[in-house]
Design a protein around this motif. Structure first.
Motif, PDB file in Angstrom:
ATOM      1  N   GLU A 172       0.835  -1.203   0.000  1.00  0.00           N
ATOM      2  CA  GLU A 172       0.000   0.000   0.000  1.00  0.00           C
ATOM      3  C   GLU A 172       0.870   1.254   0.000  1.00  0.00           C
ATOM      4  N   ALA A 173       1.937   1.208   0.780  1.00  0.00           N
ATOM      5  CA  ALA A 173       2.850   2.360   0.839  1.00  0.00           C
ATOM      6  C   ALA A 173       3.515   2.583  -0.513  1.00  0.00           C
ATOM      7  N   ILE A 174       3.919   1.495  -1.168  1.00  0.00           N
ATOM      8  CA  ILE A 174       4.534   1.598  -2.501  1.00  0.00           C
ATOM      9  C   ILE A 174       3.546   2.216  -3.483  1.00  0.00           C
ATOM     10  N   GLU A 175       2.298   1.755  -3.439  1.00  0.00           N
ATOM     11  CA  GLU A 175       1.278   2.284  -4.352  1.00  0.00           C
ATOM     12  C   GLU A 175       1.050   3.775  -4.132  1.00  0.00           C
ATOM     13  N   LYS A 176       1.065   4.205  -2.891  1.00  0.00           N
ATOM     14  CA  LYS A 176       0.815   5.623  -2.599  1.00  0.00           C
ATOM     15  C   LYS A 176       1.964   6.507  -3.086  1.00  0.00           C
ATOM     16  N   GLU A 230      10.684  11.941   6.380  1.00  0.00           N
ATOM     17  CA  GLU A 230       9.967  10.685   6.631  1.00  0.00           C
ATOM     18  C   GLU A 230       8.713  10.888   7.487  1.00  0.00           C
ATOM     19  N   SER A 231       8.850  11.646   8.577  1.00  0.00           N
ATOM     20  CA  SER A 231       7.698  11.842   9.473  1.00  0.00           C
ATOM     21  C   SER A 231       6.581  12.597   8.768  1.00  0.00           C
ATOM     22  N   GLU A 232       6.952  13.593   7.975  1.00  0.00           N
ATOM     23  CA  GLU A 232       5.963  14.402   7.258  1.00  0.00           C
ATOM     24  C   GLU A 232       5.253  13.581   6.189  1.00  0.00           C
ATOM     25  N   LEU A 233       6.043  12.802   5.401  1.00  0.00           N
ATOM     26  CA  LEU A 233       5.458  12.005   4.324  1.00  0.00           C
ATOM     27  C   LEU A 233       4.562  10.904   4.889  1.00  0.00           C
ATOM     28  N   ALA A 234       4.985  10.289   5.981  1.00  0.00           N
ATOM     29  CA  ALA A 234       4.174   9.238   6.609  1.00  0.00           C
ATOM     30  C   ALA A 234       2.822   9.800   7.045  1.00  0.00           C
ATOM     31  N   ALA A 235       2.825  11.006   7.593  1.00  0.00           N
ATOM     32  CA  ALA A 235       1.583  11.628   8.049  1.00  0.00           C
ATOM     33  C   ALA A 235       0.676  11.971   6.873  1.00  0.00           C
ATOM     34  N   VAL A 236       1.268  12.493   5.799  1.00  0.00           N
ATOM     35  CA  VAL A 236       0.482  12.870   4.617  1.00  0.00           C
ATOM     36  C   VAL A 236      -0.172  11.641   3.985  1.00  0.00           C
ATOM     37  N   ARG A 292       9.259   3.259   5.380  1.00  0.00           N
ATOM     38  CA  ARG A 292      10.683   2.948   5.244  1.00  0.00           C
ATOM     39  C   ARG A 292      10.886   1.719   4.355  1.00  0.00           C
ATOM     40  N   GLU A 293      10.027   0.700   4.553  1.00  0.00           N
ATOM     41  CA  GLU A 293      10.116  -0.509   3.739  1.00  0.00           C
ATOM     42  C   GLU A 293       9.789  -0.211   2.274  1.00  0.00           C
ATOM     43  N   ALA A 294       8.804   0.650   2.049  1.00  0.00           N
ATOM     44  CA  ALA A 294       8.423   1.012   0.683  1.00  0.00           C
ATOM     45  C   ALA A 294       9.559   1.757  -0.009  1.00  0.00           C
ATOM     46  N   VAL A 295      10.186   2.673   0.706  1.00  0.00           N
ATOM     47  CA  VAL A 295      11.306   3.435   0.137  1.00  0.00           C
ATOM     48  C   VAL A 295      12.445   2.488  -0.209  1.00  0.00           C
ATOM     49  N   THR A 305      16.099  11.448   0.313  1.00  0.00           N
ATOM     50  CA  THR A 305      15.657  10.494  -0.700  1.00  0.00           C
ATOM     51  C   THR A 305      15.069  11.257  -1.877  1.00  0.00           C
ATOM     52  N   TYR A 306      15.489  10.892  -3.061  1.00  0.00           N
ATOM     53  CA  TYR A 306      15.094  11.603  -4.273  1.00  0.00           C
ATOM     54  C   TYR A 306      14.437  10.648  -5.267  1.00  0.00           C
ATOM     55  N   VAL A 307      13.546  11.193  -6.068  1.00  0.00           N
ATOM     56  CA  VAL A 307      13.038  10.454  -7.225  1.00  0.00           C
ATOM     57  C   VAL A 307      14.157  10.449  -8.265  1.00  0.00           C
ATOM     58  N   THR A 308      14.425   9.285  -8.859  1.00  0.00           N
ATOM     59  CA  THR A 308      15.485   9.214  -9.863  1.00  0.00           C
ATOM     60  C   THR A 308      15.020   9.896 -11.154  1.00  0.00           C
TER      61      THR A 308
END
Length: 223
Positions: A6-10, A29-35, A44-47, A64-67
């Motif tokens: 689910e995290a990967i899909e989001k 990480e904390s901000e993205l998890a909340a959003v 963390r596992e999805a990343v 962490t960056y999008v390639t």
């Protein structure tokens, strides 16, 4: 759906929608998890999973960056996976290559530069009539790589690059076992080059089909 899936899909949805673009840095990480409404562990596992398939780039101490999401980068995972397959599955990869390689060769016919053709011809000339199997296979890999790149389709050339791993092993074994393999390969390469010089896409397609099919036929009879 598992929490990590689910995290990967989001995260994927954020990239597909354009919320995150190539080169963008992910929020903390904390901000993205909340959003996303996820736990930090599942995020963390999805990343980690997305970094393995080269969608994300985790830079220690930076973020962490999008390639670039370049097809060649993303399809590198394919070449890693196919190296684990058995000979009987390699036949399936060769069958796929027999479909894609002639198409790429036909597309290259009107596009490939004369200097590329000259360089490939010089490489074949330098091999002579009796190269070692290793020399021939190295030349074969470069030969097909240059032509696929010249197709103008980065996805197609990246797919073919990914398929080169398991089929390389088959080509080496054929060169060692089949008496006339070296001479036939050199002849087929020169025929492909002649068709490309003539800008004849259909002739180039036909010779590429013959070339790939000959390896496939040998492997099928050898198994």
């Amino acid at each position: 759906m598992a929490v990590t899936d689910e995290a990967i899909e989001k995260i994927k949805e954020m990239i597909v929608s354009g919320t995150l673009r190539p080169g963008d840095q992910l929020p903390r990480e904390s901000e993205l998890a909340a959003v996303l409404g996820l736990s930090r562990n599942s995020l963390r596992e999805a990343v980690r999973a997305l970094s393995l398939i080269r969608v994300l780039d985790v830079r220690q101490g930076d973020g962490t960056y999008v390639t670039s999401l370049d097809p060649q980068l993303l399809l590198e995972a394919l070449s890693f996976v196919v190296d684990f397959h058995r000979d009987d599955t390699v036949l399936e990869f060769l069958a796929v290559r027999r479909i894609l390689e002639p198409a790429a060769t036909a597309l290259a016919a009107p596009r490939i530069a004369e200097q590329e053709l000259d360089a490939l011809t010089a490489r074949l000339d330098a091999l002579g009539g009796t190269p070692s199997v290793d020399e021939l296979v190295a030349c074969d890999l470069e030969f097909h790589r240059v032509i696929a790149r010249s197709s103008g389709n980065t996805v197609l050339s990246s797919l073919l690059e990914g398929l080169s791993g398991p089929t390389t092993g088959a080509r080496v074994r054929r060169g060692l076992a089949q008496r006339d393999a070296v001479g036939r390969t050199l002849h087929e390469h020169r025929a492909i080059l002649a068709a490309l010089r003539d800008r004849d896409g259909e002739a180039a397609r036909s010779w590429a089909t013959v070339h790939i099919a000959s390896v496939e036929r040998w492997l099928r009879s050898a198994l």
